[in-house]
Design a protein around this motif. Structure first.
Motif, short mmCIF file in Angstrom:
data_model
loop_
_atom_site.label_atom_id
_atom_site.label_comp_id
_atom_site.label_asym_id
_atom_site.label_seq_id
_atom_site.Cartn_x
_atom_site.Cartn_y
_atom_site.Cartn_z
N UNK A 1 -15.09 6.62 -1.01
CA UNK A 1 -13.82 6.48 -0.30
C UNK A 1 -12.74 6.17 -1.34
N UNK A 2 -11.51 6.56 -1.02
CA UNK A 2 -10.41 6.35 -1.95
C UNK A 2 -9.20 5.80 -1.21
N UNK A 3 -8.66 4.71 -1.72
CA UNK A 3 -7.44 4.11 -1.18
C UNK A 3 -6.35 4.24 -2.23
N UNK A 4 -5.49 5.22 -2.02
CA UNK A 4 -4.51 5.61 -3.03
C UNK A 4 -3.51 4.51 -3.36
N UNK A 5 -3.17 3.68 -2.37
CA UNK A 5 -2.09 2.72 -2.56
C UNK A 5 -2.58 1.36 -3.07
N UNK A 6 -3.89 1.19 -3.23
CA UNK A 6 -4.39 -0.05 -3.81
C UNK A 6 -4.07 -0.08 -5.31
N UNK A 7 -4.17 -1.28 -5.89
CA UNK A 7 -3.77 -1.47 -7.28
C UNK A 7 -4.80 -2.33 -8.01
N UNK A 8 -4.51 -2.58 -9.27
CA UNK A 8 -5.33 -3.53 -10.04
C UNK A 8 -4.45 -4.18 -11.10
N UNK A 9 -4.93 -5.28 -11.64
CA UNK A 9 -4.19 -6.00 -12.68
C UNK A 9 -4.86 -7.33 -12.97
N UNK A 10 -4.44 -7.94 -14.04
CA UNK A 10 -5.02 -9.20 -14.51
C UNK A 10 -4.41 -10.36 -13.73
N UNK A 11 -5.20 -10.95 -12.84
CA UNK A 11 -4.70 -12.05 -12.00
C UNK A 11 -4.32 -13.27 -12.83
N UNK A 12 -5.11 -13.56 -13.86
CA UNK A 12 -4.80 -14.71 -14.70
C UNK A 12 -3.48 -14.53 -15.43
N UNK A 13 -3.25 -13.34 -15.98
CA UNK A 13 -2.00 -13.05 -16.67
C UNK A 13 -0.83 -13.12 -15.70
N UNK A 14 -1.00 -12.55 -14.51
CA UNK A 14 0.05 -12.60 -13.48
C UNK A 14 0.41 -14.04 -13.16
N UNK A 15 -0.60 -14.87 -12.97
CA UNK A 15 -0.36 -16.27 -12.59
C UNK A 15 0.39 -17.01 -13.67
N UNK A 16 -0.03 -16.83 -14.91
CA UNK A 16 0.66 -17.49 -16.02
C UNK A 16 2.11 -17.02 -16.14
N UNK A 17 2.32 -15.72 -16.03
CA UNK A 17 3.67 -15.18 -16.18
C UNK A 17 4.56 -15.57 -15.01
#
Length: 419
Positions: free
Chosen positions: A192-208
Protein backbone atom coordinates in the motif's frame (compact mmCIF):
# COMPACT_ATOMS: atom_id res chain seq x y z
CA UNK A 1 -6.67 35.58 28.63
CA UNK A 2 -2.89 35.39 28.86
CA UNK A 3 -1.71 32.79 31.36
CA UNK A 4 1.55 31.42 32.69
CA UNK A 5 1.55 27.75 31.65
CA UNK A 6 4.08 25.13 32.74
CA UNK A 7 4.63 22.29 30.27
CA UNK A 8 6.09 19.19 31.89
CA UNK A 9 8.40 17.47 29.44
CA UNK A 10 10.40 18.59 26.38
CA UNK A 11 10.00 15.62 24.08
CA UNK A 12 8.45 16.21 20.67
CA UNK A 13 4.95 16.44 22.20
CA UNK A 14 5.91 18.77 25.05
CA UNK A 15 8.00 21.00 22.79
CA UNK A 16 5.28 21.38 20.16
CA UNK A 17 2.80 22.08 22.98
CA UNK A 18 5.04 24.88 24.24
CA UNK A 19 5.30 26.28 20.70
CA UNK A 20 1.55 26.46 20.08
CA UNK A 21 0.78 27.83 23.53
CA UNK A 22 3.34 30.56 23.00
CA UNK A 23 1.89 31.29 19.56
CA UNK A 24 -1.47 31.70 21.29
CA UNK A 25 0.07 34.43 23.45
CA UNK A 26 0.75 32.61 26.73
CA UNK A 27 3.83 32.79 28.91
CA UNK A 28 5.31 29.29 28.80
CA UNK A 29 7.84 27.50 31.00
CA UNK A 30 9.02 24.01 30.04
CA UNK A 31 10.44 21.71 32.72
CA UNK A 32 12.73 18.96 31.43
CA UNK A 33 15.04 16.66 33.39
CA UNK A 34 17.47 16.12 30.51
CA UNK A 35 20.09 18.63 29.34
CA UNK A 36 18.14 19.47 26.19
CA UNK A 37 14.93 18.87 24.25
CA UNK A 38 14.13 15.56 22.59
CA UNK A 39 16.70 13.49 24.49
CA UNK A 40 14.55 10.47 25.41
CA UNK A 41 11.77 8.79 23.40
CA UNK A 42 11.95 11.41 20.63
CA UNK A 43 15.68 10.99 20.18
CA UNK A 44 15.98 8.17 17.61
CA UNK A 45 12.51 6.94 16.69
CA UNK A 46 11.46 5.58 13.31
CA UNK A 47 11.12 9.00 11.71
CA UNK A 48 7.76 8.53 10.00
CA UNK A 49 4.89 11.03 9.84
CA UNK A 50 2.60 8.08 9.24
CA UNK A 51 -1.11 8.81 9.09
CA UNK A 52 -1.30 5.45 7.30
CA UNK A 53 0.02 3.66 10.41
CA UNK A 54 -3.41 3.91 12.01
CA UNK A 55 -4.29 0.29 12.75
CA UNK A 56 -3.82 -0.07 16.52
CA UNK A 57 -1.88 -2.89 18.11
CA UNK A 58 -5.17 -3.98 19.68
CA UNK A 59 -7.14 -5.53 16.81
CA UNK A 60 -9.00 -8.82 16.30
CA UNK A 61 -5.86 -10.65 15.13
CA UNK A 62 -3.67 -9.46 18.02
CA UNK A 63 -4.47 -12.02 20.79
CA UNK A 64 -3.49 -14.99 18.62
CA UNK A 65 -0.27 -13.28 17.49
CA UNK A 66 0.71 -12.28 21.01
CA UNK A 67 0.31 -15.86 22.23
CA UNK A 68 2.51 -17.04 19.38
CA UNK A 69 5.12 -14.39 20.18
CA UNK A 70 5.05 -14.82 23.96
CA UNK A 71 8.30 -16.79 24.16
CA UNK A 72 9.89 -15.41 20.98
CA UNK A 73 12.62 -13.00 22.06
CA UNK A 74 12.68 -11.07 18.78
CA UNK A 75 8.87 -10.84 18.45
CA UNK A 76 7.46 -7.55 17.09
CA UNK A 77 5.20 -7.18 20.15
CA UNK A 78 6.42 -8.94 23.28
CA UNK A 79 4.80 -9.10 26.70
CA UNK A 80 7.45 -9.94 29.27
CA UNK A 81 5.04 -10.93 32.02
CA UNK A 82 5.86 -9.44 35.42
CA UNK A 83 4.39 -9.36 38.91
CA UNK A 84 3.11 -5.90 38.06
CA UNK A 85 -0.62 -5.24 38.55
CA UNK A 86 -0.47 -2.26 36.22
CA UNK A 87 0.88 -4.39 33.40
CA UNK A 88 -1.90 -6.94 33.88
CA UNK A 89 -4.61 -4.27 34.07
CA UNK A 90 -3.20 -2.66 30.94
CA UNK A 91 -3.21 -6.05 29.21
CA UNK A 92 -6.83 -6.76 30.16
CA UNK A 93 -7.92 -3.41 28.72
CA UNK A 94 -5.83 -4.15 25.64
CA UNK A 95 -7.81 -7.35 25.09
CA UNK A 96 -11.05 -5.39 25.38
CA UNK A 97 -9.83 -3.04 22.66
CA UNK A 98 -9.28 -5.98 20.28
CA UNK A 99 -12.94 -6.23 19.26
CA UNK A 100 -13.85 -5.27 15.70
CA UNK A 101 -16.03 -2.38 16.88
CA UNK A 102 -13.35 -0.92 19.16
CA UNK A 103 -10.69 -1.35 16.47
CA UNK A 104 -12.83 0.57 13.98
CA UNK A 105 -13.45 3.36 16.51
CA UNK A 106 -9.76 3.64 17.33
CA UNK A 107 -8.66 3.66 13.69
CA UNK A 108 -11.01 6.58 13.03
CA UNK A 109 -9.60 8.52 15.99
CA UNK A 110 -6.01 7.88 14.95
CA UNK A 111 -6.61 8.75 11.28
CA UNK A 112 -8.47 11.97 12.09
CA UNK A 113 -5.77 13.16 14.49
CA UNK A 114 -2.97 12.08 12.15
CA UNK A 115 -4.36 13.89 9.10
CA UNK A 116 -4.90 17.08 11.11
CA UNK A 117 -1.45 16.83 12.66
CA UNK A 118 0.29 16.37 9.31
CA UNK A 119 -1.46 19.52 8.06
CA UNK A 120 -0.31 21.44 11.15
CA UNK A 121 3.28 20.25 10.66
CA UNK A 122 3.26 21.38 7.04
CA UNK A 123 1.91 24.79 8.07
CA UNK A 124 4.55 25.12 10.80
CA UNK A 125 7.28 24.20 8.33
CA UNK A 126 6.04 26.79 5.83
CA UNK A 127 5.88 29.42 8.57
CA UNK A 128 9.30 28.79 10.14
CA UNK A 129 11.40 27.04 7.49
CA UNK A 130 12.40 24.46 10.12
CA UNK A 131 14.68 21.69 8.83
CA UNK A 132 14.92 18.11 10.11
CA UNK A 133 16.07 15.90 7.19
CA UNK A 134 12.46 15.82 6.05
CA UNK A 135 11.21 13.96 3.00
CA UNK A 136 7.78 14.32 1.39
CA UNK A 137 7.82 11.16 -0.70
CA UNK A 138 5.09 9.18 1.04
CA UNK A 139 5.19 5.92 2.96
CA UNK A 140 5.18 2.55 1.23
CA UNK A 141 3.94 -0.46 3.26
CA UNK A 142 5.17 -3.72 1.78
CA UNK A 143 4.16 -7.25 2.73
CA UNK A 144 6.16 -10.43 2.29
CA UNK A 145 3.44 -12.55 3.94
CA UNK A 146 0.23 -12.98 1.84
CA UNK A 147 -1.94 -13.36 4.97
CA UNK A 148 -0.62 -10.09 6.41
CA UNK A 149 -1.37 -8.35 3.11
CA UNK A 150 -4.94 -9.68 3.00
CA UNK A 151 -5.49 -8.60 6.61
CA UNK A 152 -4.37 -5.04 5.74
CA UNK A 153 -6.97 -4.48 3.03
CA UNK A 154 -9.91 -3.83 5.37
CA UNK A 155 -8.12 -1.24 7.55
CA UNK A 156 -6.74 0.45 4.42
CA UNK A 157 -10.28 0.80 3.05
CA UNK A 158 -11.47 2.31 6.35
CA UNK A 159 -8.57 4.78 6.32
CA UNK A 160 -9.51 5.89 2.80
CA UNK A 161 -13.08 6.39 3.96
CA UNK A 162 -11.86 8.88 6.56
CA UNK A 163 -9.46 10.80 4.37
CA UNK A 164 -6.15 8.89 4.46
CA UNK A 165 -5.52 7.93 0.85
CA UNK A 166 -3.75 4.61 1.38
CA UNK A 167 -3.75 2.98 -2.06
CA UNK A 168 -3.41 -0.77 -2.57
CA UNK A 169 -0.76 -1.52 -5.21
CA UNK A 170 1.06 -4.50 -6.72
CA UNK A 171 4.64 -5.57 -6.14
CA UNK A 172 5.57 -4.20 -9.56
CA UNK A 173 4.05 -0.81 -8.74
CA UNK A 174 5.87 -0.82 -5.40
CA UNK A 175 9.21 -1.35 -7.12
CA UNK A 176 8.42 1.41 -9.61
CA UNK A 177 7.91 3.77 -6.66
CA UNK A 178 10.99 2.53 -4.78
CA UNK A 179 13.56 0.74 -6.98
CA UNK A 180 15.51 -0.40 -3.90
CA UNK A 181 12.77 -3.01 -3.41
CA UNK A 182 13.64 -4.58 -6.77
CA UNK A 183 16.11 -7.06 -5.28
CA UNK A 184 13.25 -8.93 -3.59
CA UNK A 185 10.24 -8.06 -5.78
CA UNK A 186 9.36 -11.75 -6.15
CA UNK A 187 8.84 -11.99 -2.36
CA UNK A 188 6.44 -9.04 -2.12
CA UNK A 189 2.85 -10.25 -1.79
CA UNK A 190 1.42 -6.74 -2.12
CA UNK A 191 1.81 -3.21 -0.90
CA UNK A 192 0.00 0.00 0.00
CA UNK A 193 1.17 3.54 -0.65
CA UNK A 194 0.21 6.77 1.13
CA UNK A 195 1.48 9.57 -1.06
CA UNK A 196 0.97 12.40 1.41
CA UNK A 197 2.78 10.83 4.37
CA UNK A 198 6.25 12.10 5.24
CA UNK A 199 9.38 11.30 7.20
CA UNK A 200 12.06 13.17 9.10
CA UNK A 201 14.28 13.17 12.16
CA UNK A 202 12.03 13.72 15.19
CA UNK A 203 14.97 14.43 17.49
CA UNK A 204 16.36 17.09 15.16
CA UNK A 205 12.89 18.62 14.74
CA UNK A 206 12.41 18.79 18.50
CA UNK A 207 15.77 20.43 19.12
CA UNK A 208 15.30 22.95 16.33
CA UNK A 209 11.73 23.79 17.36
CA UNK A 210 12.86 24.25 20.97
CA UNK A 211 15.45 26.76 19.74
CA UNK A 212 12.80 28.63 17.75
CA UNK A 213 10.42 28.57 20.73
CA UNK A 214 13.16 29.93 23.01
CA UNK A 215 13.68 32.81 20.57
CA UNK A 216 9.94 33.53 20.90
CA UNK A 217 10.26 33.70 24.68
CA UNK A 218 9.56 30.15 25.92
CA UNK A 219 11.61 29.46 29.05
CA UNK A 220 13.15 25.98 28.84
CA UNK A 221 14.48 24.87 32.23
CA UNK A 222 16.68 21.88 31.47
CA UNK A 223 18.15 19.70 34.19
CA UNK A 224 14.92 20.15 36.15
CA UNK A 225 13.09 17.09 37.52
CA UNK A 226 9.42 17.29 38.41
CA UNK A 227 8.92 15.38 41.67
CA UNK A 228 5.18 15.90 41.95
CA UNK A 229 2.28 18.34 41.74
CA UNK A 230 0.60 20.09 44.67
CA UNK A 231 -3.17 19.81 44.55
CA UNK A 232 -5.62 22.06 46.37
CA UNK A 233 -9.26 21.19 45.77
CA UNK A 234 -9.79 20.92 42.02
CA UNK A 235 -6.66 22.85 41.09
CA UNK A 236 -2.90 22.39 40.87
CA UNK A 237 -1.10 25.04 42.88
CA UNK A 238 2.46 24.23 41.88
CA UNK A 239 5.04 21.72 40.68
CA UNK A 240 7.58 20.37 43.14
CA UNK A 241 10.92 20.41 41.33
CA UNK A 242 14.59 19.81 41.91
CA UNK A 243 16.96 21.98 39.89
CA UNK A 244 20.72 22.06 40.34
CA UNK A 245 20.28 20.17 43.59
CA UNK A 246 17.81 22.66 45.04
CA UNK A 247 14.17 21.88 45.81
CA UNK A 248 11.48 24.46 45.07
CA UNK A 249 7.88 24.83 43.94
CA UNK A 250 7.12 26.35 40.55
CA UNK A 251 3.83 28.26 40.48
CA UNK A 252 1.80 28.68 37.30
CA UNK A 253 -1.78 29.35 36.20
CA UNK A 254 -2.00 26.02 34.37
CA UNK A 255 0.04 22.86 33.82
CA UNK A 256 0.32 20.48 30.86
CA UNK A 257 1.39 16.89 31.51
CA UNK A 258 3.58 15.65 28.63
CA UNK A 259 5.95 13.30 30.41
CA UNK A 260 5.40 10.30 28.17
CA UNK A 261 5.58 6.99 30.01
CA UNK A 262 6.14 8.81 33.31
CA UNK A 263 2.86 10.75 33.10
CA UNK A 264 0.85 8.01 34.80
CA UNK A 265 2.93 7.99 37.98
CA UNK A 266 2.75 11.78 38.33
CA UNK A 267 -1.02 11.86 37.73
CA UNK A 268 -2.02 8.94 39.99
CA UNK A 269 -1.55 10.73 43.38
CA UNK A 270 -3.81 13.50 42.09
CA UNK A 271 -6.67 11.09 41.44
CA UNK A 272 -6.14 11.29 37.67
CA UNK A 273 -6.00 7.76 36.28
CA UNK A 274 -4.12 7.32 33.01
CA UNK A 275 -3.88 3.86 31.49
CA UNK A 276 -0.36 4.31 30.10
CA UNK A 277 2.33 1.65 30.16
CA UNK A 278 5.84 1.88 28.69
CA UNK A 279 6.44 -0.02 25.47
CA UNK A 280 10.16 -0.26 24.86
CA UNK A 281 11.08 0.28 21.24
CA UNK A 282 14.37 -0.14 19.41
CA UNK A 283 16.11 1.50 16.49
CA UNK A 284 19.33 1.27 14.55
CA UNK A 285 20.98 4.09 12.61
CA UNK A 286 23.58 3.35 9.94
CA UNK A 287 25.51 5.41 7.36
CA UNK A 288 24.40 5.02 3.76
CA UNK A 289 26.93 2.88 1.87
CA UNK A 290 25.67 2.69 -1.72
CA UNK A 291 23.36 5.54 -2.75
CA UNK A 292 22.03 3.51 -5.68
CA UNK A 293 20.87 0.72 -3.34
CA UNK A 294 19.47 2.88 -0.50
CA UNK A 295 15.76 3.61 -0.41
CA UNK A 296 14.43 7.14 -0.93
CA UNK A 297 10.81 6.50 0.08
CA UNK A 298 10.03 5.77 3.72
CA UNK A 299 9.07 2.10 4.10
CA UNK A 300 7.08 -0.06 6.50
CA UNK A 301 7.81 -3.78 6.67
CA UNK A 302 4.47 -4.88 8.09
CA UNK A 303 5.30 -8.53 8.65
CA UNK A 304 8.19 -7.60 10.96
CA UNK A 305 6.62 -4.30 12.13
CA UNK A 306 9.73 -2.33 11.18
CA UNK A 307 9.90 1.14 9.65
CA UNK A 308 12.70 2.44 7.43
CA UNK A 309 13.44 6.14 7.01
CA UNK A 310 16.10 7.93 5.00
CA UNK A 311 17.51 10.77 7.12
CA UNK A 312 20.03 12.57 4.92
CA UNK A 313 23.03 10.26 4.62
CA UNK A 314 21.73 7.94 7.34
CA UNK A 315 19.30 5.03 7.37
CA UNK A 316 17.05 4.64 10.41
CA UNK A 317 15.27 1.33 11.03
CA UNK A 318 13.00 1.06 14.06
CA UNK A 319 10.34 -1.12 15.54
CA UNK A 320 9.43 -3.79 18.05
CA UNK A 321 7.50 -3.18 21.25
CA UNK A 322 8.37 -4.79 24.54
CA UNK A 323 6.12 -4.39 27.57
CA UNK A 324 8.54 -5.11 30.37
CA UNK A 325 8.33 -2.20 32.78
CA UNK A 326 10.48 0.91 32.91
CA UNK A 327 13.87 -0.66 32.28
CA UNK A 328 15.76 1.00 29.43
CA UNK A 329 18.32 -1.81 29.22
CA UNK A 330 19.14 -2.39 25.58
CA UNK A 331 18.66 -5.93 24.24
CA UNK A 332 21.46 -6.65 21.79
CA UNK A 333 19.49 -9.65 20.55
CA UNK A 334 16.58 -7.47 19.48
CA UNK A 335 18.83 -4.84 17.92
CA UNK A 336 20.71 -7.49 15.98
CA UNK A 337 17.38 -8.91 14.79
CA UNK A 338 16.63 -5.51 13.23
CA UNK A 339 20.07 -5.45 11.60
CA UNK A 340 19.55 -8.98 10.28
CA UNK A 341 16.22 -8.17 8.64
CA UNK A 342 17.31 -4.81 7.20
CA UNK A 343 20.62 -6.12 5.86
CA UNK A 344 18.89 -9.14 4.31
CA UNK A 345 16.48 -6.86 2.42
CA UNK A 346 18.99 -4.13 1.48
CA UNK A 347 22.44 -5.72 1.77
CA UNK A 348 24.36 -2.96 -0.05
CA UNK A 349 22.37 0.05 1.14
CA UNK A 350 24.03 0.70 4.50
CA UNK A 351 27.16 -0.03 6.47
CA UNK A 352 25.28 -2.44 8.70
CA UNK A 353 28.34 -3.36 10.76
CA UNK A 354 28.45 0.29 11.97
CA UNK A 355 24.89 0.32 13.31
CA UNK A 356 24.22 2.57 16.30
CA UNK A 357 21.71 0.96 18.66
CA UNK A 358 19.08 2.84 20.66
CA UNK A 359 16.08 2.08 22.83
CA UNK A 360 13.34 4.25 24.28
CA UNK A 361 10.07 3.93 26.21
CA UNK A 362 6.95 4.74 24.23
CA UNK A 363 3.94 5.82 26.34
CA UNK A 364 1.35 3.31 25.15
CA UNK A 365 -2.38 3.25 25.85
CA UNK A 366 -4.29 -0.01 25.27
CA UNK A 367 -6.16 1.58 22.35
CA UNK A 368 -3.18 3.51 20.91
CA UNK A 369 -5.36 6.63 21.24
CA UNK A 370 -3.62 9.36 23.30
CA UNK A 371 -4.95 11.52 26.14
CA UNK A 372 -5.40 15.09 24.91
CA UNK A 373 -7.45 17.69 26.75
CA UNK A 374 -8.68 18.33 30.27
CA UNK A 375 -7.75 16.08 33.17
CA UNK A 376 -10.68 16.59 35.53
CA UNK A 377 -8.71 19.16 37.51
CA UNK A 378 -9.43 22.70 36.43
CA UNK A 379 -5.93 23.78 35.46
CA UNK A 380 -4.24 20.49 34.60
CA UNK A 381 -4.21 19.50 30.94
CA UNK A 382 -3.08 16.28 29.28
CA UNK A 383 -1.05 15.71 26.13
CA UNK A 384 0.43 12.27 26.56
CA UNK A 385 0.09 8.56 25.77
CA UNK A 386 0.90 8.76 22.06
CA UNK A 387 2.68 5.40 21.88
CA UNK A 388 4.50 4.92 18.57
CA UNK A 389 2.82 7.96 16.99
CA UNK A 390 4.13 10.83 19.09
CA UNK A 391 6.05 12.27 16.12
CA UNK A 392 3.07 11.80 13.79
CA UNK A 393 0.55 13.35 16.19
CA UNK A 394 2.68 15.98 17.90
CA UNK A 395 1.75 19.13 15.99
CA UNK A 396 -1.95 18.29 15.83
CA UNK A 397 -2.14 17.32 19.49
CA UNK A 398 -0.37 20.54 20.51
CA UNK A 399 -2.45 22.80 18.28
CA UNK A 400 -5.66 21.18 19.54
CA UNK A 401 -4.59 21.46 23.17
CA UNK A 402 -3.80 25.16 22.73
CA UNK A 403 -7.34 25.63 21.44
CA UNK A 404 -8.79 23.76 24.42
CA UNK A 405 -6.77 25.84 26.88
CA UNK A 406 -8.19 28.97 25.22
CA UNK A 407 -11.76 27.64 25.41
CA UNK A 408 -12.01 27.04 21.66
CA UNK A 409 -13.14 23.93 19.78
CA UNK A 410 -10.26 22.23 17.93
CA UNK A 411 -10.67 21.81 14.18
CA UNK A 412 -10.47 18.01 14.33
CA UNK A 413 -13.03 15.30 15.12
CA UNK A 414 -11.41 13.50 18.06
CA UNK A 415 -12.51 12.15 21.45
CA UNK A 416 -10.69 14.69 23.62
CA UNK A 417 -10.28 14.01 27.33
CA UNK A 418 -12.57 15.75 29.79
CA UNK A 419 -15.30 16.62 27.28
Amino acid sequence: MRMHIAVLGAGVVGTTTAWYLRQAGHEVTVLERQSGAGQETSFANGGQISVSHAEPWANPAAPRKILKWLFQDDAPLLFRLRADPRQWLWGLRFLRECSAARTRHNIIQIVNLGTYSRDRLQALRAETGIQYDQREQGILHFYTNPQEFEAALGPAELMREFGCQRDVISAREAVALEPALGCFESRIAGATFTRHDESGDAGMFTRNLAALAAEKGVDFRYGTTVLGLNRSGDRIEGARIIEQGRHSVLKADAFVLSLGSYSEALARPLGVNLNIYPAKGYSITVPVDDESQAHEVSLTDDEYKLVYSRLGNRLRVAGMAELSGYSRDLSLHRCKAIVARASALFPKAGRWDEAEFWTGLRPATPSNVPYIGRSGLRNLYLNTGHGTLGWTHSCGSAAALADIVDGQTPAVDFAFSGK
